[in-house]
Motif scaffolding. Structure first.
Motif, PDB file in Angstrom:
ATOM      1  N   LEU A 322      -2.758   4.464  -6.044  1.00  0.00           N
ATOM      2  CA  LEU A 322      -2.150   3.018  -6.412  1.00  0.00           C
ATOM      3  C   LEU A 322      -2.476   2.166  -5.124  1.00  0.00           C
ATOM      4  O   LEU A 322      -2.498   2.335  -4.050  1.00  0.00           O
ATOM      5  CB  LEU A 322      -0.670   3.269  -6.640  1.00  0.00           C
ATOM      6  CG  LEU A 322      -0.151   3.972  -7.803  1.00  0.00           C
ATOM      7  CD1 LEU A 322       1.227   4.306  -7.854  1.00  0.00           C
ATOM      8  CD2 LEU A 322      -0.370   2.994  -9.045  1.00  0.00           C
ATOM      9  N   PRO A 323      -2.779   0.634  -5.578  1.00  0.00           N
ATOM     10  CA  PRO A 323      -3.001  -0.086  -4.669  1.00  0.00           C
ATOM     11  C   PRO A 323      -1.851  -0.713  -3.939  1.00  0.00           C
ATOM     12  O   PRO A 323      -0.673  -0.519  -4.160  1.00  0.00           O
ATOM     13  CB  PRO A 323      -3.610  -1.322  -5.689  1.00  0.00           C
ATOM     14  CG  PRO A 323      -2.448  -1.119  -6.861  1.00  0.00           C
ATOM     15  CD  PRO A 323      -2.551   0.115  -7.007  1.00  0.00           C
ATOM     16  N   LYS A 324      -1.898  -1.083  -2.656  1.00  0.00           N
ATOM     17  CA  LYS A 324      -1.165  -1.798  -1.733  1.00  0.00           C
ATOM     18  C   LYS A 324      -0.628  -2.955  -2.316  1.00  0.00           C
ATOM     19  O   LYS A 324      -1.651  -4.047  -2.341  1.00  0.00           O
ATOM     20  CB  LYS A 324      -1.661  -1.657  -0.274  1.00  0.00           C
ATOM     21  CG  LYS A 324      -0.658  -1.992   0.651  1.00  0.00           C
ATOM     22  CD  LYS A 324      -1.338  -2.032   2.137  1.00  0.00           C
ATOM     23  CE  LYS A 324      -0.017  -2.010   2.933  1.00  0.00           C
ATOM     24  NZ  LYS A 324      -0.336  -2.798   4.148  1.00  0.00           N
ATOM     25  N   ILE A 325       0.891  -3.036  -2.576  1.00  0.00           N
ATOM     26  CA  ILE A 325       1.038  -4.546  -2.980  1.00  0.00           C
ATOM     27  C   ILE A 325       1.759  -5.260  -1.830  1.00  0.00           C
ATOM     28  O   ILE A 325       2.625  -4.906  -1.090  1.00  0.00           O
ATOM     29  CB  ILE A 325       2.141  -4.245  -4.108  1.00  0.00           C
ATOM     30  CG1 ILE A 325       1.458  -3.664  -5.375  1.00  0.00           C
ATOM     31  CG2 ILE A 325       2.852  -5.565  -4.680  1.00  0.00           C
ATOM     32  CD1 ILE A 325       2.431  -3.250  -6.535  1.00  0.00           C
ATOM     33  N   GLU A 326       1.464  -6.472  -1.589  1.00  0.00           N
ATOM     34  CA  GLU A 326       1.857  -7.271  -0.362  1.00  0.00           C
ATOM     35  C   GLU A 326       2.486  -8.420  -0.840  1.00  0.00           C
ATOM     36  O   GLU A 326       1.866  -9.176  -1.910  1.00  0.00           O
ATOM     37  CB  GLU A 326       0.847  -7.364   0.511  1.00  0.00           C
ATOM     38  CG  GLU A 326       0.070  -6.121   1.203  1.00  0.00           C
ATOM     39  CD  GLU A 326      -1.191  -6.430   1.807  1.00  0.00           C
ATOM     40  OE1 GLU A 326      -1.333  -7.217   2.855  1.00  0.00           O
ATOM     41  OE2 GLU A 326      -2.204  -5.968   1.328  1.00  0.00           O
ATOM     42  N   LYS A 526     -12.588   2.982  -5.040  1.00  0.00           N
ATOM     43  CA  LYS A 526     -12.457   1.820  -3.872  1.00  0.00           C
ATOM     44  C   LYS A 526     -10.887   1.458  -3.908  1.00  0.00           C
ATOM     45  O   LYS A 526     -10.238   1.263  -4.862  1.00  0.00           O
ATOM     46  CB  LYS A 526     -13.348   0.588  -4.139  1.00  0.00           C
ATOM     47  CG  LYS A 526     -14.638   0.789  -3.903  1.00  0.00           C
ATOM     48  CD  LYS A 526     -15.576  -0.406  -4.423  1.00  0.00           C
ATOM     49  CE  LYS A 526     -17.155  -0.270  -4.262  1.00  0.00           C
ATOM     50  NZ  LYS A 526     -17.720  -1.052  -5.153  1.00  0.00           N
ATOM     51  N   LYS A 527     -10.270   1.199  -2.713  1.00  0.00           N
ATOM     52  CA  LYS A 527      -8.827   1.036  -2.660  1.00  0.00           C
ATOM     53  C   LYS A 527      -8.656  -0.439  -3.242  1.00  0.00           C
ATOM     54  O   LYS A 527      -9.286  -1.403  -2.919  1.00  0.00           O
ATOM     55  CB  LYS A 527      -8.520   1.230  -1.180  1.00  0.00           C
ATOM     56  CG  LYS A 527      -7.267   1.328  -0.773  1.00  0.00           C
ATOM     57  CD  LYS A 527      -6.929   1.844   0.634  1.00  0.00           C
ATOM     58  CE  LYS A 527      -5.593   2.065   1.085  1.00  0.00           C
ATOM     59  NZ  LYS A 527      -4.560   0.839   0.840  1.00  0.00           N
ATOM     60  N   GLY A 528      -7.405  -0.663  -3.669  1.00  0.00           N
ATOM     61  CA  GLY A 528      -7.093  -1.801  -4.122  1.00  0.00           C
ATOM     62  C   GLY A 528      -6.225  -2.586  -3.451  1.00  0.00           C
ATOM     63  O   GLY A 528      -5.336  -1.941  -2.702  1.00  0.00           O
ATOM     64  N   GLN A 529      -6.103  -3.759  -3.564  1.00  0.00           N
ATOM     65  CA  GLN A 529      -4.989  -4.612  -2.862  1.00  0.00           C
ATOM     66  C   GLN A 529      -4.525  -5.642  -3.921  1.00  0.00           C
ATOM     67  O   GLN A 529      -5.158  -6.134  -4.715  1.00  0.00           O
ATOM     68  CB  GLN A 529      -5.874  -5.610  -1.816  1.00  0.00           C
ATOM     69  CG  GLN A 529      -4.743  -6.108  -0.856  1.00  0.00           C
ATOM     70  CD  GLN A 529      -5.461  -7.092   0.286  1.00  0.00           C
ATOM     71  OE1 GLN A 529      -6.571  -7.519   0.278  1.00  0.00           O
ATOM     72  NE2 GLN A 529      -4.611  -7.297   1.369  1.00  0.00           N
ATOM     73  N   VAL A 530      -3.106  -5.941  -3.694  1.00  0.00           N
ATOM     74  CA  VAL A 530      -2.647  -6.673  -4.477  1.00  0.00           C
ATOM     75  C   VAL A 530      -1.911  -7.916  -3.789  1.00  0.00           C
ATOM     76  O   VAL A 530      -0.847  -7.365  -2.851  1.00  0.00           O
ATOM     77  CB  VAL A 530      -1.396  -6.017  -5.591  1.00  0.00           C
ATOM     78  CG1 VAL A 530      -0.722  -7.140  -6.314  1.00  0.00           C
ATOM     79  CG2 VAL A 530      -2.347  -4.959  -6.441  1.00  0.00           C
ATOM     80  N   LEU A 531      -2.018  -9.108  -3.945  1.00  0.00           N
ATOM     81  CA  LEU A 531      -1.231 -10.148  -3.035  1.00  0.00           C
ATOM     82  C   LEU A 531      -0.488 -11.021  -4.219  1.00  0.00           C
ATOM     83  O   LEU A 531      -0.988 -11.478  -5.030  1.00  0.00           O
ATOM     84  CB  LEU A 531      -2.244 -11.167  -2.432  1.00  0.00           C
ATOM     85  CG  LEU A 531      -3.196 -10.510  -1.375  1.00  0.00           C
ATOM     86  CD1 LEU A 531      -4.229 -11.346  -0.778  1.00  0.00           C
ATOM     87  CD2 LEU A 531      -2.266  -9.823  -0.116  1.00  0.00           C
ATOM     88  N   LEU A 532       0.844 -10.988  -3.840  1.00  0.00           N
ATOM     89  CA  LEU A 532       1.778 -11.885  -4.764  1.00  0.00           C
ATOM     90  C   LEU A 532       2.406 -12.966  -3.895  1.00  0.00           C
ATOM     91  O   LEU A 532       3.203 -12.535  -2.897  1.00  0.00           O
ATOM     92  CB  LEU A 532       2.930 -11.118  -5.346  1.00  0.00           C
ATOM     93  CG  LEU A 532       2.391  -9.449  -6.142  1.00  0.00           C
ATOM     94  CD1 LEU A 532       3.604  -8.785  -6.630  1.00  0.00           C
ATOM     95  CD2 LEU A 532       1.488  -9.872  -7.278  1.00  0.00           C
TER      96      LEU A 532
END
Ligand SMILES: [Zn+2]
Ligand SMILES: [Zn+2]
Length: 666
Positions: A322-326, A526-532
């Motif tokens: 699961l992607p890292k949610i920041e 590939k690793k996912g990133q989430v920026l909120l």
């Protein structure tokens, strides 16, 4: 004096009129229940359906009109029962339910002509899936296979990318082996080209009928027919498909069962998932409710011991996590044209790495409102109590509720000042800003305005596959079930509005959308990133989201709903009325409230009539009455007693009235 033959039959006919009754006509021979006929009603020739009921008092045959024509079509028995249940449950006129449920072609006052019909079978496939179930999927598969012979409602709660579809395909294979049919219900925009392709590849030699709003009336009817006579093996369709007849239904799958598009919000306000559960229970077959974020209603049913629950905790692609949610704190990081430097840098990095990014902003158009800086004028819709949205493409102002469109004024209509400003951000504005920031990037916008054509999604997939897109910008349409290759960054903008809403379901919806949208990234290796970007990083909802703690969030929501007596801990119904004048509408609803108060049923709370949140819609003033009941049975008792009384209470003015059971629009 007129005489009529002794064997003349009096038949009850259901017509498409908003009245809680059938109408009597005569015919020389008995007709089947559900037979399509032509009759005269209010000086017009209209289609009706025979609905024979036990009648204690027979009307005088002499006063009745004859049936003009008998058509060959008959509504099958399984749909007759569903229609009856639906009319009773939603307290909707029977004729209205029938005409909602049948294909359009059967509503026409003529014989069905099916010349020049094109095939309803979906197009052929290109990709080959040769997949096997992983350990988690296999355990669930084996268990559900034990329950093919009886009613078995099961939630498959699988994190995004965990391979729910593959599990469906294997279960369907088993059901087809037994010569049974399968119904797959999907949200409207969730029927992705990828999903179709997988079905077509897997079931090459089977007939699959697709019943979505894109299907022509003819194709829809053919699908309806081929399902009823058993020639179609699999029906994939949106909410209306729940009314499709089957010769031998063996399994129902509701994909993305949490999706609110399963609930119809006008005319017959039914919920397709709930009707599907009733159908499965009647036939005695399993029904699978699949989602990465199951609805609170379904999870509540699980907690009550009514449903089973299976979990898929791992992503299906090996090594995919699961992607890292920041959270990007807008109180701390300043945004320039709506974007913080953190977001800009992350986008830049993906462009350098030639990876795909996605920006989620749940508002289409350029800006939600055009305003005058001098006098405060705003672009109000002429027909609704909402503002008109500024659209950059073919520059115009458009109301998203009634589609009323006008040219953009050069001067303020009130004070003639030219100092006009578009306030707030929509997808088109973000597209413009990103285009200015990264002039050499390839940007694609995905919203209702860009995806209206039939091939829009297929074109998008082709472009993504060919690396012709760097940045996707779009609304919640992007959140649904898509599997975008090479997507490693998801950015969420303007997400806070769902936190503090009058609608008690808003936070559940926000959490679901953000989980789904975040789940688009990092589905491959590939690793996912989430920026909120948010002004409220401390809010509980975001804390659960960052921790990927859906169960924790659900427990938090359930505690909240229980303490506030909200569904699913209580049952809601909404009375809605609309008319020319708000005072007249409220006056009418108040008189219905008085009627209800006289019907004394314990455990029911009736709130006073109030204007609806969008008070004026398409030139109609709207108001509503909320009814809350501890027990569902009592809610039904109330309406069973109210409806006969309503017949005698004609409103003094032209007023449209409706009952909404389990409402979603609060
Ligand atoms: Zn002005
Ligand atoms: Zn409007």
């Amino acid at each position: 004096m007129t005489t009529i033959p002794i064997n003349t039959q009096v038949l009850s006919i259901a017509l498409d009129v908003p009245l809680y009754q059938t109408f009597s006509y005569i015919h020389d021979v008995p007709l089947a229940h559900g037979q399509r006929v032509l009759v005269e009603f209010r000086h017009k020739k209209v289609v009706g359906f025979v609905w024979n009921e036990d009648k204690t008092i027979l009307p005088d045959k002499l006063s009745l009109k004859p049936i003009l024509e008998v058509y060959p079509e008959i509504i099958p028995d399984d749909i007759i029962s569903l229609i009856k249940f639906c009319a009773d449950y939603y307290h909707y006129p029977l004729g209205g339910v029938i005409f909602n449920a049948i294909p359009k072609i059967l509503k026409q006052a003529k014989l069905v002509n099916l010349k020049n019909t094109r095939s309803v079978v979906a197009s052929s496939c290109r990709q080959i899936y040769d997949k096997q179930l992983n350990y988690e999927q296999k355990i669930i598969f084996d268990d559900i296979c034990q329950h093919f012979t009886h009613f078995f409602p099961a939630i498959i709660y699988g994190i995004t990318g965990s391979g729910k579809t593959e599990l469906y395909l294997q279960l369907i294979t088993e059901v087809l082996k037994q010569d049974k049919q399968v119904l797959v219900l999907v949200p409207e925009i969730n029927l992705t080209p990828q999903m179709l392709e997988r079905f077509n590849t897997k079931f090459k030699d089977k007939m699959i009928a697709i019943l979505t709003s894109h299907a022509t009336p003819r194709a829809r009817y053919l699908g309806y027919q081929s399902s009823g006579n058993g020639s179609a093996n699999i029906i994939i369709g949106t909410r209306l498909s729940v009314f499709t007849p089957f010769k031998s239904l063996g399994l129902i799958i509701v994909d993305e069962e949490h999706d609110q598009s399963f609930k119809q919000n006008d005319n017959l306000r039914y919920h397709a998932r709930d009707l599907a559960i009733w159908r499965a229970s009647q036939i005695g077959i399993p029904i699978i409710l699949g989602s990465a974020t199951p609805s609170l209603e379904s999870l509540y049913n699980y907690k009550q011991g009514r449903y089973h629950l299976y979990k898929l905790n791992k992503r299906a692609v090996t090594n995919a996590i699961l992607p890292k949610i920041e959270l990007v704190d807008l109180n701390f990081y300043q945004a320039n044209k709506g974007l913080t430097q953190i977001v800009v840098d992350a986008l830049k990095l993906r462009l350098e790495r030639k990876e795909l990014s996605m920006i989620f902003i749940n508002r289409r158009g350029y800006s939600p409102v055009l305003s005058c800086n001098e006098c405060g004028w705003v672009s109000q819709c002429k027909q609704c109590s909402t503002t008109m949205v500024y659209h950059l493409v073919n520059t115009h102002l458009k109301c998203h509720h009634c589609s009323y469109t006008v040219a953009i004024p050069k001067k303020c209509p009130t004070c003639k000042s030219q100092n006009l400003q578009a306030l707030g951000d929509g997808t088109q504005k973000v597209e413009t800003i990103i285009g200015e920031l990264f002039p050499y990037s390839k940007i694609e916008r995905i919203d209702q305005d860009t995806t209206s054509t039939k091939s829009a999604w297929q074109d998008l997939y082709t472009k993504i596959h060919n690396h012709e897109i760097d940045i996707l910008i779009g609304t919640q349409m992007l959140a649904k079930g898509h599997d975008f290759h090479n997507l490693t960054l998801v950015v969420g903008l303007n997400i806070d509005s769902g936190l503090y809403s009058y609608d008690f379901r808003a936070s559940e919806l926000l959490f679901t959308q953000l989980t789904q949208v975040a789940g688009r990234s990092g589905r491959g290796d590939k690793k996912g990133q989430v920026l909120l970007q948010t002004k409220y990083p401390g809010h509980e909802l975001y804390q659960y989201l960052v921790a990927h703690d859906f169960s924790g969030f659900i427990n938090y929501l359930m505690t909240q709903r229980k303490s506030l007596f909200l569904p699913p801990y209580t049952h809601y119904a909404m009375l809605r009325a609309s008319g020319k004048n708000i005072l007249q509408v409220i006056d009418y609803l108040q008189s219905v409230v008085l009627l209800m108060q006289k019907i004394t049923i314990p455990g029911i709370t009736i709130y006073p009539a109030v204007p609806s949140v969008i008070r004026r819609l398409k030139n109609k003033e709207r108001a509503q009455v909320l009814i809350q009941s501890v027990e569902r049975r009592q809610l039904h008792m109330l309406f069973d007693r109210l409806i006969p009384l309503l017949k005698q209470m004609k409103p003094k003015y032209a007023i449209t009235f409706s009952i909404d059971i389990d409402p979603y629009e609060i």
